[in-house]
Design a protein around this motif. Structure first.
Motif, PDB file in Angstrom:
ATOM      1  N   GLU A 137      46.762 -36.404  -0.774  1.00  0.00           N
ATOM      2  CA  GLU A 137      46.641 -35.007  -1.214  1.00  0.00           C
ATOM      3  C   GLU A 137      45.552 -34.287  -0.433  1.00  0.00           C
ATOM      4  O   GLU A 137      44.419 -34.152  -0.900  1.00  0.00           O
ATOM      5  CB  GLU A 137      46.329 -34.967  -2.706  1.00  0.00           C
ATOM      6  CG  GLU A 137      47.539 -35.294  -3.543  1.00  0.00           C
ATOM      7  CD  GLU A 137      47.169 -35.763  -4.937  1.00  0.00           C
ATOM      8  OE1 GLU A 137      46.014 -35.559  -5.358  1.00  0.00           O
ATOM      9  OE2 GLU A 137      48.043 -36.338  -5.588  1.00  0.00           O
ATOM     10  N   PRO A 138      45.881 -33.829   0.766  1.00  0.00           N
ATOM     11  CA  PRO A 138      44.859 -33.159   1.573  1.00  0.00           C
ATOM     12  C   PRO A 138      44.385 -31.867   0.912  1.00  0.00           C
ATOM     13  O   PRO A 138      45.189 -31.122   0.345  1.00  0.00           O
ATOM     14  CB  PRO A 138      45.572 -32.874   2.898  1.00  0.00           C
ATOM     15  CG  PRO A 138      47.028 -33.035   2.630  1.00  0.00           C
ATOM     16  CD  PRO A 138      47.182 -33.902   1.425  1.00  0.00           C
ATOM     17  N   ASP A 139      43.073 -31.630   0.960  1.00  0.00           N
ATOM     18  CA  ASP A 139      42.527 -30.423   0.340  1.00  0.00           C
ATOM     19  C   ASP A 139      41.538 -29.727   1.280  1.00  0.00           C
ATOM     20  O   ASP A 139      40.665 -28.994   0.839  1.00  0.00           O
ATOM     21  CB  ASP A 139      41.859 -30.769  -0.997  1.00  0.00           C
ATOM     22  CG  ASP A 139      40.818 -31.878  -0.854  1.00  0.00           C
ATOM     23  OD1 ASP A 139      40.625 -32.369   0.284  1.00  0.00           O
ATOM     24  OD2 ASP A 139      40.201 -32.264  -1.862  1.00  0.00           O
ATOM     25  N   ALA A 140      41.638 -30.046   2.584  1.00  0.00           N
ATOM     26  CA  ALA A 140      40.776 -29.383   3.573  1.00  0.00           C
ATOM     27  C   ALA A 140      41.514 -29.374   4.905  1.00  0.00           C
ATOM     28  O   ALA A 140      42.556 -30.025   5.040  1.00  0.00           O
ATOM     29  CB  ALA A 140      39.456 -30.143   3.706  1.00  0.00           C
ATOM     30  N   ARG A 141      40.963 -28.625   5.858  1.00  0.00           N
ATOM     31  CA  ARG A 141      41.593 -28.573   7.181  1.00  0.00           C
ATOM     32  C   ARG A 141      40.546 -28.776   8.268  1.00  0.00           C
ATOM     33  O   ARG A 141      39.404 -28.342   8.144  1.00  0.00           O
ATOM     34  CB  ARG A 141      42.303 -27.224   7.391  1.00  0.00           C
ATOM     35  CG  ARG A 141      43.615 -27.118   6.600  1.00  0.00           C
ATOM     36  CD  ARG A 141      44.328 -25.811   6.867  1.00  0.00           C
ATOM     37  NE  ARG A 141      44.847 -25.682   8.225  1.00  0.00           N
ATOM     38  CZ  ARG A 141      45.981 -26.229   8.645  1.00  0.00           C
ATOM     39  NH1 ARG A 141      46.700 -26.960   7.824  1.00  0.00           N
ATOM     40  NH2 ARG A 141      46.385 -26.042   9.879  1.00  0.00           N
ATOM     41  N   ILE A 142      40.949 -29.459   9.329  1.00  0.00           N
ATOM     42  CA  ILE A 142      40.070 -29.636  10.487  1.00  0.00           C
ATOM     43  C   ILE A 142      40.134 -28.330  11.279  1.00  0.00           C
ATOM     44  O   ILE A 142      41.216 -27.953  11.754  1.00  0.00           O
ATOM     45  CB  ILE A 142      40.552 -30.828  11.368  1.00  0.00           C
ATOM     46  CG1 ILE A 142      40.586 -32.120  10.549  1.00  0.00           C
ATOM     47  CG2 ILE A 142      39.668 -30.974  12.602  1.00  0.00           C
ATOM     48  CD1 ILE A 142      41.257 -33.307  11.248  1.00  0.00           C
ATOM     49  N   PRO A 143      39.005 -27.614  11.395  1.00  0.00           N
ATOM     50  CA  PRO A 143      39.049 -26.330  12.095  1.00  0.00           C
ATOM     51  C   PRO A 143      39.459 -26.501  13.563  1.00  0.00           C
ATOM     52  O   PRO A 143      39.138 -27.513  14.182  1.00  0.00           O
ATOM     53  CB  PRO A 143      37.599 -25.823  12.024  1.00  0.00           C
ATOM     54  CG  PRO A 143      36.883 -26.708  11.073  1.00  0.00           C
ATOM     55  CD  PRO A 143      37.652 -27.979  10.942  1.00  0.00           C
ATOM     56  N   GLY A 144      40.210 -25.522  14.070  1.00  0.00           N
ATOM     57  CA  GLY A 144      40.570 -25.537  15.488  1.00  0.00           C
ATOM     58  C   GLY A 144      41.868 -26.258  15.781  1.00  0.00           C
ATOM     59  O   GLY A 144      42.266 -26.370  16.938  1.00  0.00           O
ATOM     60  N   LEU A 145      42.541 -26.781  14.743  1.00  0.00           N
ATOM     61  CA  LEU A 145      43.829 -27.444  14.966  1.00  0.00           C
ATOM     62  C   LEU A 145      44.918 -26.687  14.232  1.00  0.00           C
ATOM     63  O   LEU A 145      44.702 -26.193  13.126  1.00  0.00           O
ATOM     64  CB  LEU A 145      43.800 -28.880  14.431  1.00  0.00           C
ATOM     65  CG  LEU A 145      43.031 -29.937  15.208  1.00  0.00           C
ATOM     66  CD1 LEU A 145      43.166 -31.282  14.494  1.00  0.00           C
ATOM     67  CD2 LEU A 145      43.532 -30.051  16.635  1.00  0.00           C
ATOM     68  N   GLU A 146      46.099 -26.619  14.834  1.00  0.00           N
ATOM     69  CA  GLU A 146      47.227 -25.933  14.209  1.00  0.00           C
ATOM     70  C   GLU A 146      48.111 -26.934  13.462  1.00  0.00           C
ATOM     71  O   GLU A 146      48.150 -28.108  13.838  1.00  0.00           O
ATOM     72  CB  GLU A 146      48.096 -25.267  15.288  1.00  0.00           C
ATOM     73  CG  GLU A 146      47.409 -24.174  16.082  1.00  0.00           C
ATOM     74  CD  GLU A 146      46.995 -22.993  15.212  1.00  0.00           C
ATOM     75  OE1 GLU A 146      47.792 -22.618  14.337  1.00  0.00           O
ATOM     76  OE2 GLU A 146      45.878 -22.475  15.398  1.00  0.00           O
ATOM     77  N   GLY A 147      48.839 -26.452  12.458  1.00  0.00           N
ATOM     78  CA  GLY A 147      49.910 -27.240  11.820  1.00  0.00           C
ATOM     79  C   GLY A 147      49.426 -28.347  10.910  1.00  0.00           C
ATOM     80  O   GLY A 147      48.230 -28.470  10.623  1.00  0.00           O
ATOM     81  N   PRO A 148      50.381 -29.184  10.447  1.00  0.00           N
ATOM     82  CA  PRO A 148      50.081 -30.198   9.429  1.00  0.00           C
ATOM     83  C   PRO A 148      49.079 -31.252   9.903  1.00  0.00           C
ATOM     84  O   PRO A 148      48.425 -31.897   9.101  1.00  0.00           O
ATOM     85  CB  PRO A 148      51.433 -30.866   9.149  1.00  0.00           C
ATOM     86  CG  PRO A 148      52.457 -30.098   9.878  1.00  0.00           C
ATOM     87  CD  PRO A 148      51.802 -29.162  10.827  1.00  0.00           C
ATOM     88  N   ARG A 149      48.935 -31.441  11.211  1.00  0.00           N
ATOM     89  CA  ARG A 149      48.016 -32.490  11.672  1.00  0.00           C
ATOM     90  C   ARG A 149      46.548 -32.139  11.399  1.00  0.00           C
ATOM     91  O   ARG A 149      45.673 -32.990  11.542  1.00  0.00           O
ATOM     92  CB  ARG A 149      48.230 -32.794  13.147  1.00  0.00           C
ATOM     93  CG  ARG A 149      47.783 -31.695  14.059  1.00  0.00           C
ATOM     94  CD  ARG A 149      48.127 -32.030  15.483  1.00  0.00           C
ATOM     95  NE  ARG A 149      47.894 -30.887  16.333  1.00  0.00           N
ATOM     96  CZ  ARG A 149      47.314 -30.960  17.522  1.00  0.00           C
ATOM     97  NH1 ARG A 149      46.945 -32.112  17.997  1.00  0.00           N
ATOM     98  NH2 ARG A 149      47.138 -29.881  18.237  1.00  0.00           N
ATOM     99  N   ALA A 150      46.298 -30.851  11.023  1.00  0.00           N
ATOM    100  CA  ALA A 150      44.926 -30.451  10.691  1.00  0.00           C
ATOM    101  C   ALA A 150      44.563 -30.823   9.252  1.00  0.00           C
ATOM    102  O   ALA A 150      43.386 -30.826   8.887  1.00  0.00           O
ATOM    103  CB  ALA A 150      44.758 -28.952  10.879  1.00  0.00           C
ATOM    104  N   ASN A 151      45.570 -31.145   8.438  1.00  0.00           N
ATOM    105  CA  ASN A 151      45.300 -31.431   7.017  1.00  0.00           C
ATOM    106  C   ASN A 151      44.465 -32.693   6.857  1.00  0.00           C
ATOM    107  O   ASN A 151      44.736 -33.711   7.493  1.00  0.00           O
ATOM    108  CB  ASN A 151      46.627 -31.646   6.260  1.00  0.00           C
ATOM    109  CG  ASN A 151      47.421 -30.365   6.174  1.00  0.00           C
ATOM    110  OD1 ASN A 151      46.879 -29.284   6.385  1.00  0.00           O
ATOM    111  ND2 ASN A 151      48.716 -30.475   5.899  1.00  0.00           N
ATOM    112  N   CYS A 152      43.465 -32.620   5.983  1.00  0.00           N
ATOM    113  CA  CYS A 152      42.664 -33.824   5.717  1.00  0.00           C
ATOM    114  C   CYS A 152      42.040 -33.723   4.332  1.00  0.00           C
ATOM    115  O   CYS A 152      42.181 -32.708   3.647  1.00  0.00           O
ATOM    116  CB  CYS A 152      41.591 -34.007   6.786  1.00  0.00           C
ATOM    117  SG  CYS A 152      40.284 -32.782   6.729  1.00  0.00           S
TER     118      CYS A 152
END
Ligand code: PTJ
Length: 250
Positions: A137-152
């Motif tokens: 259940e990702p609830d944050a995003r890695i800044p600077g990345l597009e799309g679902p691979r940024a989910n964390c």
């Protein structure tokens, strides 16, 4: 497993075992479409390294383990290939380090996430390991990345100070470094962007590295992180090793 792959005395045993693990993972729906291509590239570099842990890789492994052991919020990021090749060994490492693992895949689909989580939870139960498995259940995003691979996960990758990301892609490695994290990578290709971006680059085969780390922890051979550690020098030594191998073959 084929007869040859099941025989540890076969000279290609380790390589066949890794391929077998990938085949099984593929059947379970754990892998990305390009997983076997990525593995093949890794195998080619491993051949050039003599399918062994070279001295500079061992130094990088010791430095990475020292950084993980002294971190405030260490985390191990897992993708499909890593779970397939060394899922059990990585969970043992996380158990010893008392850190969470997080499934964070490049080609994210709900089906793959479910297959990977199911596989890891099965190992965790069987081996009686106390490891938190994040990523569902990702609830944050890695800044600077597009799309679902940024989910964390906020509690995992997002808030980590030291992160081990085996077989990472260059973009994500760069984004994690930009977040101020100490990024430790395992990549058989010393020329990859990931290898060049990381704080510590272990140019060695994933399952060998994790086995080395587990052995170091079990024998209490973990030092403090070295102030004089030079990542560029470790990468250069891997390249020199490959060049020497090639010139001796020519
Ligand atoms: O599961 P996903 O969706 O996150 O996707 C995982 C792969 C690996 C398919 C994806 O991240 C990818 O395409 O990776 P790349 O960009 O091909 O990079 C993989 C790198 O890992 C290459 O530089 C390979 O040389 C290296 N590599 C492959 N197998 C191993 C390895 N390094 C260490 N140990 C290995 N067993």
């Amino acid at each position: 497993m084929s007869k040859i792959a099941a025989d540890p005395s076969h000279p290609r045993y380790q390589s066949l075992l890794m391929r077998h693990r990938l085949e099984e993972a593929e059947k379970k729906g754990m892998l990305a479409g390009s997983a076997l291509i990525a593995h093949g590239r890794g195998e080619a570099f491993d051949y050039l390294l003599g399918e062994q842990t070279i001295p500079s890789a061992l130094i990088a492994t010791q430095q990475a383990l020292a950084l993980l052991s002294s971190a405030n919020h260490p985390v191990i990021s897992l993708n499909g290939n890593v779970v397939a090749l060394a899922g059990k060994e990585v969970l043992h490492l996380a158990h010893q380090l008392k850190c969470p693992v997080e499934i964070n895949i490049f080609y994210r689909t709900p089906e793959r996430m479910e297959a990977l989580l199911g596989h890891l939870n099965e190992i965790k139960l069987r081996e009686e390991l106390d490891v938190e498995i994040l990523g569902a259940e990702p609830d944050a995003r890695i800044p600077g990345l597009e799309g679902p691979r940024a989910n964390c996960s906020k509690r995992g990758i997002f808030d980590s100070d030291v992160i081990l990301v085996p077989l990472e892609d260059g973009d994500r490695c760069e984004a994690l470094v930009a977040m101020g994290k100490t990024v430790l990578v395992i990549d058989l290709n010393p020329l990859s962007r990931t290898a060049r971006m990381a704080s510590v680059t272990i140019v060695d085969e994933l399952s060998r590295v994790i086995t080395n780390m587990n052995k170091m922890l079990l024998s209490d051979k973990v030092a403090q992180p070295g102030d004089n550690y030079q990542n560029a020098q470790c990468i250069q030594e891997a390249l020199t090793h490959i060049a020497t191998f090639l010139s001796s073959e020519g």
